[in-house]
Scaffold this motif. Structure first.
Motif, PDB file in Angstrom:
ATOM      1  N   ILE A 176       0.776  -1.196   0.159  1.00 22.71           N
ATOM      2  CA  ILE A 176       0.183  -0.103   0.011  1.00 22.71           C
ATOM      3  C   ILE A 176       0.891   1.223  -0.155  1.00 22.71           C
ATOM      4  N   PHE A 177       0.241   2.427  -0.400  1.00 23.14           N
ATOM      5  CA  PHE A 177       0.879   3.662  -0.541  1.00 23.14           C
ATOM      6  C   PHE A 177      -0.398   4.677  -0.598  1.00 23.14           C
ATOM      7  N   LEU A 178       0.022   5.966  -0.525  1.00 21.61           N
ATOM      8  CA  LEU A 178      -0.750   6.969  -0.234  1.00 21.61           C
ATOM      9  C   LEU A 178      -0.817   8.092  -1.535  1.00 21.61           C
ATOM     10  N   LYS A 179      -2.092   8.529  -1.809  1.00 24.30           N
ATOM     11  CA  LYS A 179      -2.021   9.874  -2.664  1.00 24.30           C
ATOM     12  C   LYS A 179      -2.668  11.051  -1.818  1.00 24.30           C
ATOM     13  N   PRO A 180      -2.443  12.121  -1.975  1.00 24.14           N
ATOM     14  CA  PRO A 180      -3.303  13.292  -1.436  1.00 24.14           C
ATOM     15  C   PRO A 180      -4.556  13.324  -1.967  1.00 24.14           C
ATOM     16  N   ALA A 181      -5.454  13.778  -1.163  1.00 23.74           N
ATOM     17  CA  ALA A 181      -6.830  14.051  -1.898  1.00 23.74           C
ATOM     18  C   ALA A 181      -6.730  15.311  -3.163  1.00 23.74           C
ATOM     19  N   SER A 182      -5.848  16.032  -2.918  1.00 23.12           N
ATOM     20  CA  SER A 182      -5.289  17.329  -3.806  1.00 23.12           C
ATOM     21  C   SER A 182      -5.116  17.025  -5.345  1.00 23.12           C
ATOM     22  N   ASN A 183      -4.585  15.698  -5.383  1.00 25.04           N
ATOM     23  CA  ASN A 183      -4.211  15.087  -6.669  1.00 25.04           C
ATOM     24  C   ASN A 183      -5.675  14.878  -7.575  1.00 25.04           C
ATOM     25  N   VAL A 184      -6.662  14.812  -6.989  1.00 31.78           N
ATOM     26  CA  VAL A 184      -8.116  14.268  -7.861  1.00 31.78           C
ATOM     27  C   VAL A 184      -8.383  15.218  -8.770  1.00 31.78           C
ATOM     28  N   ILE A 185      -8.771  14.655  -9.834  1.00 34.50           N
ATOM     29  CA  ILE A 185      -9.665  15.502 -11.072  1.00 34.50           C
ATOM     30  C   ILE A 185     -10.774  14.518 -11.283  1.00 34.50           C
ATOM     31  N   PHE A 186     -11.693  14.803 -12.078  1.00 36.30           N
ATOM     32  CA  PHE A 186     -12.822  14.052 -12.464  1.00 36.30           C
ATOM     33  C   PHE A 186     -12.946  13.926 -13.939  1.00 36.30           C
ATOM     34  N   SER A 187     -13.732  12.777 -14.287  1.00 36.47           N
ATOM     35  CA  SER A 187     -14.137  12.600 -15.799  1.00 36.47           C
ATOM     36  C   SER A 187     -14.427  13.962 -16.444  1.00 36.47           C
ATOM     37  N   GLY A 188     -13.849  14.189 -17.658  1.00 42.63           N
ATOM     38  CA  GLY A 188     -14.100  15.386 -18.264  1.00 42.63           C
ATOM     39  C   GLY A 188     -12.879  16.432 -17.929  1.00 42.63           C
ATOM     40  N   GLN A 189     -12.050  16.194 -17.213  1.00 36.96           N
ATOM     41  CA  GLN A 189     -10.714  17.176 -16.953  1.00 36.96           C
ATOM     42  C   GLN A 189      -9.585  16.355 -17.391  1.00 36.96           C
ATOM     43  N   SER A 190      -8.689  17.218 -17.822  1.00 37.84           N
ATOM     44  CA  SER A 190      -7.152  16.511 -18.191  1.00 37.84           C
ATOM     45  C   SER A 190      -6.237  16.220 -17.337  1.00 37.84           C
ATOM     46  N   VAL A 191      -5.414  15.315 -17.584  1.00 38.23           N
ATOM     47  CA  VAL A 191      -4.330  14.856 -16.875  1.00 38.23           C
ATOM     48  C   VAL A 191      -3.061  15.739 -17.461  1.00 38.23           C
ATOM     49  N   ILE A 192      -2.484  16.540 -16.274  1.00 36.78           N
ATOM     50  CA  ILE A 192      -1.376  17.291 -16.823  1.00 36.78           C
ATOM     51  C   ILE A 192      -0.039  16.542 -16.780  1.00 36.78           C
ATOM     52  N   HIS A 193       0.686  16.202 -17.892  1.00 37.18           N
ATOM     53  CA  HIS A 193       1.819  15.456 -17.939  1.00 37.18           C
ATOM     54  C   HIS A 193       2.986  16.343 -17.376  1.00 37.18           C
ATOM     55  N   PRO A 194       3.585  15.506 -16.209  1.00 38.09           N
ATOM     56  CA  PRO A 194       4.742  16.570 -15.500  1.00 38.09           C
ATOM     57  C   PRO A 194       5.974  16.394 -16.525  1.00 38.09           C
ATOM     58  N   SER A 195       6.495  17.622 -16.735  1.00 35.34           N
ATOM     59  CA  SER A 195       7.626  17.808 -17.502  1.00 35.34           C
ATOM     60  C   SER A 195       8.814  16.899 -17.297  1.00 35.34           C
ATOM     61  N   TYR A 196       9.015  16.573 -15.861  1.00 37.42           N
ATOM     62  CA  TYR A 196      10.220  15.919 -15.340  1.00 37.42           C
ATOM     63  C   TYR A 196      10.168  14.327 -15.597  1.00 37.42           C
ATOM     64  N   SER A 197       8.939  13.715 -16.473  1.00 40.34           N
ATOM     65  CA  SER A 197       8.833  12.490 -16.686  1.00 40.34           C
ATOM     66  C   SER A 197       8.939  12.252 -18.180  1.00 40.34           C
ATOM     67  N   ASN A 198       9.250  11.161 -18.782  1.00 38.12           N
ATOM     68  CA  ASN A 198       9.243  10.611 -20.055  1.00 38.12           C
ATOM     69  C   ASN A 198       8.397   9.451 -20.176  1.00 38.12           C
ATOM     70  N   ASN A 199       7.871   9.210 -19.089  1.00 36.64           N
ATOM     71  CA  ASN A 199       7.112   7.696 -19.009  1.00 36.64           C
ATOM     72  C   ASN A 199       5.958   7.657 -18.099  1.00 36.64           C
ATOM     73  N   LEU A 200       4.899   8.433 -18.580  1.00 38.66           N
ATOM     74  CA  LEU A 200       3.486   8.606 -17.980  1.00 38.66           C
ATOM     75  C   LEU A 200       2.790   7.225 -18.259  1.00 38.66           C
ATOM     76  N   HIS A 201       2.245   6.634 -17.108  1.00 42.96           N
ATOM     77  CA  HIS A 201       1.586   5.291 -17.304  1.00 42.96           C
ATOM     78  C   HIS A 201       0.083   5.480 -16.946  1.00 42.96           C
ATOM     79  N   HIS A 202      -0.875   4.950 -17.415  1.00 41.38           N
ATOM     80  CA  HIS A 202      -2.364   4.713 -16.810  1.00 41.38           C
ATOM     81  C   HIS A 202      -2.253   3.585 -16.104  1.00 41.38           C
TER      82      HIS A 202
END
Ligand code: ZN
Length: 220
Positions: free
Chosen positions: A43-69
């Motif tokens: 197990i690990f944690l995520k903060p609630a402030s990370n949440v977005i909802f269907s219809g909103q966009s995932v912002i690709h962080p500039s410091y990674s070259n391998n964003l996975h779903h």
């Protein structure tokens, strides 16, 4: 503060902590070259402030070259639970379900894994948790036969039945409650099946669990 969105209800509920489970489908653990957990879930944690909802966009962080779903069943906790003594007590604390995307920076996660560092920067960036509306358990009883799936630009990448999980929702809730108190408004991301892959800016993602919900999002 982020609030739960309910399908078919105007109930107001603030999202509290988000507990995520790693390697809960054997095929996914294998595809990343990881051991399959047998005794306890990871197990690990995520903060609630990370949440977005269907219809909103995932912002690709500039410091990674391998964003996975990672497409996952998400549990909503409806009451305080500490040290559940049996699976029924754990099951009774689950209030509802949604489909979620646990967006992951795989390059940074692998670096952290190799160095023995925490996964935080690979899992806890803004927009790293995408949610559909929640269905309450009284409106949908989980059978395990529901299919969890993800399409990227219309092409199927993940597709699996929920009963392929190693640890069931009640087993996860029981275990997590032995580590930390679960409270109303907490979410549990229950792990992803095989088929995780890299997405890039402009990709359109469609995640679904049959009978539960759907997410439409785009990588920006
Ligand atoms: Zn995940």
């Amino acid at each position: 503060m982020k609030k739960i969105k309910f399908h078919n209800s105007n109930d107001q509920l603030i999202i509290e902590k988000i507990v995520c489970v790693g390697r809960n489908y054997a095929d996914h653990a294998k595809e990343l070259g990881n051991e399959i957990p047998t005794d306890f879930p990871i197990i690990f944690l995520k903060p609630a402030s990370n949440v977005i909802f269907s219809g909103q966009s995932v912002i690709h962080p500039s410091y990674s070259n391998n964003l996975h779903h990672e497409t996952e069943l998400v549990l909503l906790i409806g009451k305080t639970l500490k040290d559940a003594s049996n699976l029924q007590q754990a099951e009774d604390a689950i209030w509802g379900y949604a489909v979620g995307l646990d967006m992951t920076l795989r390059d940074l996660q692998n670096q952290a894994r190799d160095k023995g560092d925490p996964w935080t920067i690979s899992k806890c960036f803004d927009t790293a948790a995408v949610l559909s509306d929640f269905v309450q358990k009284k409106d949908h009883l989980l059978t395990g036969k529901e299919m969890i799936s993800l399409k990227v630009n219309g092409k199927i990448r993940q597709n699996c039945a929920l009963d392929k999980m190693i640890f069931s929702p009640a087993e996860l809730v029981k275990y997590i409650s032995s580590i930390m108190t679960l409270e109303k408004g907490d979410l549990i991301f229950t792990g992803t099946p095989a088929g995780v892959s890299k997405v890039v800016k402009g990709d359109k993602l469609e995640a679904e669990i049959s009978g539960i919900g759907k997410i439409m999002t785009e990588i920006a």
